[in-house]
Design a protein around this motif. Structure first.
Motif, mmCIF file in Angstrom:
data_model
loop_
_atom_site.group_PDB
_atom_site.id
_atom_site.type_symbol
_atom_site.label_atom_id
_atom_site.label_comp_id
_atom_site.label_asym_id
_atom_site.label_seq_id
_atom_site.Cartn_x
_atom_site.Cartn_y
_atom_site.Cartn_z
ATOM 1 N N SER A 61 43.255 7.313 -3.558
ATOM 2 C CA SER A 61 42.429 8.415 -4.053
ATOM 3 C C SER A 61 42.625 9.668 -3.198
ATOM 4 C CB SER A 61 40.960 8.005 -4.022
ATOM 5 O OG SER A 61 40.621 7.615 -2.700
ATOM 6 N N VAL A 62 43.153 9.508 -1.996
ATOM 7 C CA VAL A 62 43.380 10.667 -1.117
ATOM 8 C C VAL A 62 44.856 11.080 -1.159
ATOM 9 C CG1 VAL A 62 43.220 11.504 1.274
ATOM 10 C CG2 VAL A 62 41.514 9.908 0.423
ATOM 11 N N SER A 63 45.766 10.082 -1.234
ATOM 12 C CA SER A 63 47.188 10.430 -1.069
ATOM 13 C C SER A 63 47.707 11.313 -2.209
ATOM 14 C CB SER A 63 48.057 9.188 -0.875
ATOM 15 O OG SER A 63 47.822 8.247 -1.875
ATOM 16 N N THR A 64 47.223 11.134 -3.441
ATOM 17 C CA THR A 64 47.760 11.965 -4.530
ATOM 18 C C THR A 64 47.276 13.424 -4.440
ATOM 19 O OG1 THR A 64 48.024 10.006 -5.866
ATOM 20 C CG2 THR A 64 48.138 12.082 -7.036
ATOM 21 N N PRO A 65 45.935 13.685 -4.314
ATOM 22 C CA PRO A 65 45.560 15.105 -4.129
ATOM 23 C C PRO A 65 46.180 15.709 -2.875
ATOM 24 C CG PRO A 65 43.618 13.654 -3.977
ATOM 25 C CD PRO A 65 44.765 12.808 -4.432
ATOM 26 N N LEU A 66 46.348 14.874 -1.842
ATOM 27 C CA LEU A 66 46.907 15.397 -0.585
ATOM 28 C C LEU A 66 48.364 15.816 -0.762
ATOM 29 C CD1 LEU A 66 46.207 15.877 2.383
ATOM 30 C CD2 LEU A 66 47.048 13.576 2.882
ATOM 31 N N ILE A 67 49.136 15.017 -1.502
ATOM 32 C CA ILE A 67 50.550 15.389 -1.645
ATOM 33 C C ILE A 67 50.663 16.653 -2.510
ATOM 34 C CG2 ILE A 67 51.203 13.852 -3.596
ATOM 35 C CD1 ILE A 67 53.358 14.792 -0.544
ATOM 36 N N ILE A 68 49.779 16.820 -3.482
ATOM 37 C CA ILE A 68 49.806 18.052 -4.293
ATOM 38 C C ILE A 68 49.484 19.253 -3.388
ATOM 39 C CG2 ILE A 68 48.557 19.306 -6.135
ATOM 40 C CD1 ILE A 68 50.532 17.391 -7.312
ATOM 41 N N LYS A 69 48.481 19.087 -2.527
ATOM 42 C CA LYS A 69 48.116 20.170 -1.607
ATOM 43 C C LYS A 69 49.294 20.463 -0.663
ATOM 44 C CE LYS A 69 45.055 20.285 2.392
ATOM 45 N NZ LYS A 69 44.594 21.441 2.951
ATOM 46 N N TRP A 70 49.923 19.417 -0.140
ATOM 47 C CA TRP A 70 51.035 19.639 0.794
ATOM 48 C C TRP A 70 52.261 20.211 0.087
ATOM 49 C CZ3 TRP A 70 50.198 14.731 4.297
ATOM 50 C CH2 TRP A 70 49.260 15.053 5.294
ATOM 51 N N LEU A 71 52.460 19.845 -1.194
ATOM 52 C CA LEU A 71 53.590 20.450 -1.908
ATOM 53 C C LEU A 71 53.353 21.950 -2.087
ATOM 54 C CD1 LEU A 71 54.283 17.649 -4.560
ATOM 55 C CD2 LEU A 71 55.784 18.318 -2.662
ATOM 56 N N GLU A 72 52.101 22.313 -2.338
ATOM 57 C CA GLU A 72 51.805 23.751 -2.438
ATOM 58 C C GLU A 72 52.061 24.416 -1.080
ATOM 59 O OE1 GLU A 72 48.068 24.835 -4.272
ATOM 60 O OE2 GLU A 72 48.651 26.971 -4.261
ATOM 61 N N ASN A 73 51.681 23.724 0.008
ATOM 62 C CA ASN A 73 51.971 24.244 1.353
ATOM 63 C C ASN A 73 53.492 24.406 1.562
ATOM 64 O OD1 ASN A 73 49.284 22.309 2.865
ATOM 65 N ND2 ASN A 73 49.274 24.453 2.277
ATOM 66 N N VAL A 74 54.282 23.438 1.066
ATOM 67 C CA VAL A 74 55.748 23.551 1.192
ATOM 68 C C VAL A 74 56.200 24.832 0.499
ATOM 69 C CG1 VAL A 74 57.992 22.564 0.509
ATOM 70 C CG2 VAL A 74 56.181 21.039 1.300
ATOM 71 N N SER A 75 55.676 25.063 -0.727
ATOM 72 C CA SER A 75 56.125 26.226 -1.506
ATOM 73 C C SER A 75 55.777 27.540 -0.789
ATOM 74 C CB SER A 75 55.544 26.191 -2.910
ATOM 75 O OG SER A 75 54.202 26.624 -2.891
ATOM 76 N N LYS A 76 54.669 27.518 -0.027
ATOM 77 C CA LYS A 76 54.251 28.754 0.665
ATOM 78 C C LYS A 76 54.681 28.763 2.128
ATOM 79 C CE LYS A 76 50.068 29.429 -2.067
ATOM 80 N NZ LYS A 76 48.658 29.039 -2.102
ATOM 81 N N LYS A 77 55.314 27.671 2.566
ATOM 82 C CA LYS A 77 55.731 27.528 3.971
ATOM 83 C C LYS A 77 54.547 27.711 4.904
ATOM 84 C CE LYS A 77 60.315 29.072 2.714
ATOM 85 N NZ LYS A 77 61.286 30.108 2.665
ATOM 86 N N ASP A 78 53.413 27.170 4.537
ATOM 87 C CA ASP A 78 52.248 27.249 5.424
ATOM 88 C C ASP A 78 51.704 25.842 5.708
ATOM 89 O OD1 ASP A 78 50.804 26.631 3.149
ATOM 90 O OD2 ASP A 78 49.870 28.586 2.913
ATOM 91 N N GLY A 79 50.536 25.741 6.330
ATOM 92 C CA GLY A 79 50.005 24.430 6.718
ATOM 93 C C GLY A 79 51.009 23.734 7.638
ATOM 94 N N PRO A 80 51.271 22.442 7.422
ATOM 95 C CA PRO A 80 52.214 21.730 8.303
ATOM 96 C C PRO A 80 53.641 22.283 8.214
ATOM 97 C CG PRO A 80 51.328 20.247 6.583
ATOM 98 C CD PRO A 80 50.660 21.572 6.407
ATOM 99 N N PHE A 81 53.897 23.109 7.198
ATOM 100 C CA PHE A 81 55.251 23.625 6.984
ATOM 101 C C PHE A 81 55.423 25.027 7.562
ATOM 102 C CE2 PHE A 81 53.762 20.618 3.925
ATOM 103 C CZ PHE A 81 54.622 19.580 4.210
ATOM 104 N N SER A 82 54.396 25.473 8.302
ATOM 105 C CA SER A 82 54.581 26.726 9.036
ATOM 106 C C SER A 82 55.478 26.458 10.251
ATOM 107 C CB SER A 82 53.228 27.308 9.470
ATOM 108 O OG SER A 82 52.519 26.336 10.184
ATOM 109 N N TYR A 83 55.767 25.180 10.535
ATOM 110 C CA TYR A 83 56.679 24.819 11.631
ATOM 111 C C TYR A 83 58.109 24.613 11.130
ATOM 112 C CZ TYR A 83 52.449 24.129 14.319
ATOM 113 O OH TYR A 83 51.257 24.335 14.957
ATOM 114 N N GLY A 84 58.342 24.793 9.830
ATOM 115 C CA GLY A 84 59.651 24.513 9.242
ATOM 116 C C GLY A 84 59.514 23.361 8.256
#
Ligand code: SAM
Length: 345
Positions: free
Chosen positions: A145-168
């Protein structure tokens, strides 16, 4: 694909087994929180190996629970391990692990859905997006119940290069319900090809690593689980804003068994709907009689690029909401009868 990493680059001192930790701290799994634990350290080692070489890297583990995967991550010789756990009952057991690896572990009692990952790691680890991924990994066995909304949120972060992806291009190794893992990695024409396939694969290389049978967990979940590895792509396969891609992909898949034309129609207001859908399909060079699961990534890219042009020409188009149009229509239908009642009184 990440080259499988080695384990046992760091030796933890003798510790109680995970089973003993569970008994010692009375960590009964809470069914309503979908807690299922891994006690077999050969299996947790295998999960951690999918992340690649972890020696001297920084890792964030989400949902460590009683700490099976945590031990395997520490044994892989990481420089630093950040643990984010929502359930306070697990914190004392994790503190015991932290004492066994002095200076290496930071425990956060919090919710990963709200945790600000852009500040989680030292600044010197940052890499340019085009470079090799940074020495940062995210690893987790979370409730479905957490992993699916979380991966959608992180994919959006990938697209914006922010969150955990502000490090690359931070890599992630996460577990999902087996069926969800199949959706994340499905190819065109596949039975599981869906919204998640497009949203993950346009931004990342996604690899379905292996299946963990349900009986490997305590308690046993109803379904099998799969480990999925994500590496963000240098160049996304669709170069449009995440929300626009999401809107097009969602529209296409809302009528999964129908021709893709049927779903794409819902991008346009009733007035001129047919004509504009035809325009979209012609300009994107997509056969309107294909089913959603048959569309390739390049066809989705063409659809998104064409829809973007149409939105630029008609600024009101992107905010058009098909469901809202349906609601308004229903309301209007109900209105004449209530007016009638008023006239009678
Ligand atoms: N990693 C452990 C293992 O493999 O044995 C536990 C796995 S259990 C399926 C999921 C863990 O994630 C639990 O410890 C649960 O408390 C934690 N968790 C659930 N939701 C969370 C959230 N939103 N943020 C952080 N941790 C969460």
């Amino acid at each position: 694909m990440a080259a499988p990493g080695k384990v046992a680059a760091f030796r933890l001192p003798p510790l109680p087994t995970i089973g003993e930790i569970i008994r010692l701290f009375r960590l009964k799994a809470q069914k309503q929180l979908s807690q299922n634990f891994l006690l077999d350290l050969r299996l947790t080692d295998k999960i951690v190996q999918q992340a690649g070489e972890l020696k001297n890297t920084h890792v964030c583990e989400v949902g460590p629970g009683p700490g099976g995967i945590t031990r395997s991550i520490l044994s892989a010789g990481v420089e630093h391990l950040l643990l984010i756990e929502k359930d306070a009952r697990f914190i004392p057991g994790l503190q015991m692990l932290s004492e066994a690896a002095p200076g290496k572990v930071c425990i956060v009692h919090g919710d990963i859905l709200n945790y600000r990952m852009e500040k989680a790691f030292p600044k010197h680890l940052k890499k340019n997006w085009e470079d090799e991924p940074p020495d940062i990994h995210i690893i987790g066995n979370l409730p479905f119940s957490v992993s699916t909304p979380l991966i959608i949120k992180w994919l959006e972060n990938v697209s914006k290069k922010d969150g955990p992806f502000s490090y690359g291009r931070t890599q992630m190794t996460l577990t999902f319900q087996k069926e969800v893992a199949e959706r994340l990695t499905a190819n065109p024409g596949g039975k599981q090809r869906s919204r998640l396939s497009i949203m993950s694969q346009y931004l990342c290389t996604v690899e379905n690593c292996f299946v963990i049978p349900g009986q490997a967990f305590v308690p046993k979940p109803e379904v099998d689980v799969a480990v999925v590895h994500f590496t963000p792509l240098v160049q996304p396969k669709i170069q449009q804003p995440f929300k626009l891609v999401e809107k097009v992909v969602q529209s296409v898949f809302q009528f999964r068994r129908k021709y893709c034309f049927r779903g794409l129609e819902t991008l346009f207001p009733e007035n001129g709907r047919l004509k504009r859908t035809e325009q979209l399909m012609m300009a994107a060079n997509v056969d309107p009689t294909l089913r959603p699961f048959q569309l390739s990534m390049s066809q989705f890219r063409n659809l998104c690029n064409t829809y973007r042009k149409m939105c630029d020409e008609d600024p009101g188009l992107f905010v058009f909401d098909y469901r809202e149009e349906l609601r308004q229509k229903k309301k209007k239908k109900r209105l004449p009868s209530s007016t009638g009642q008023l006239e009678q009184t």
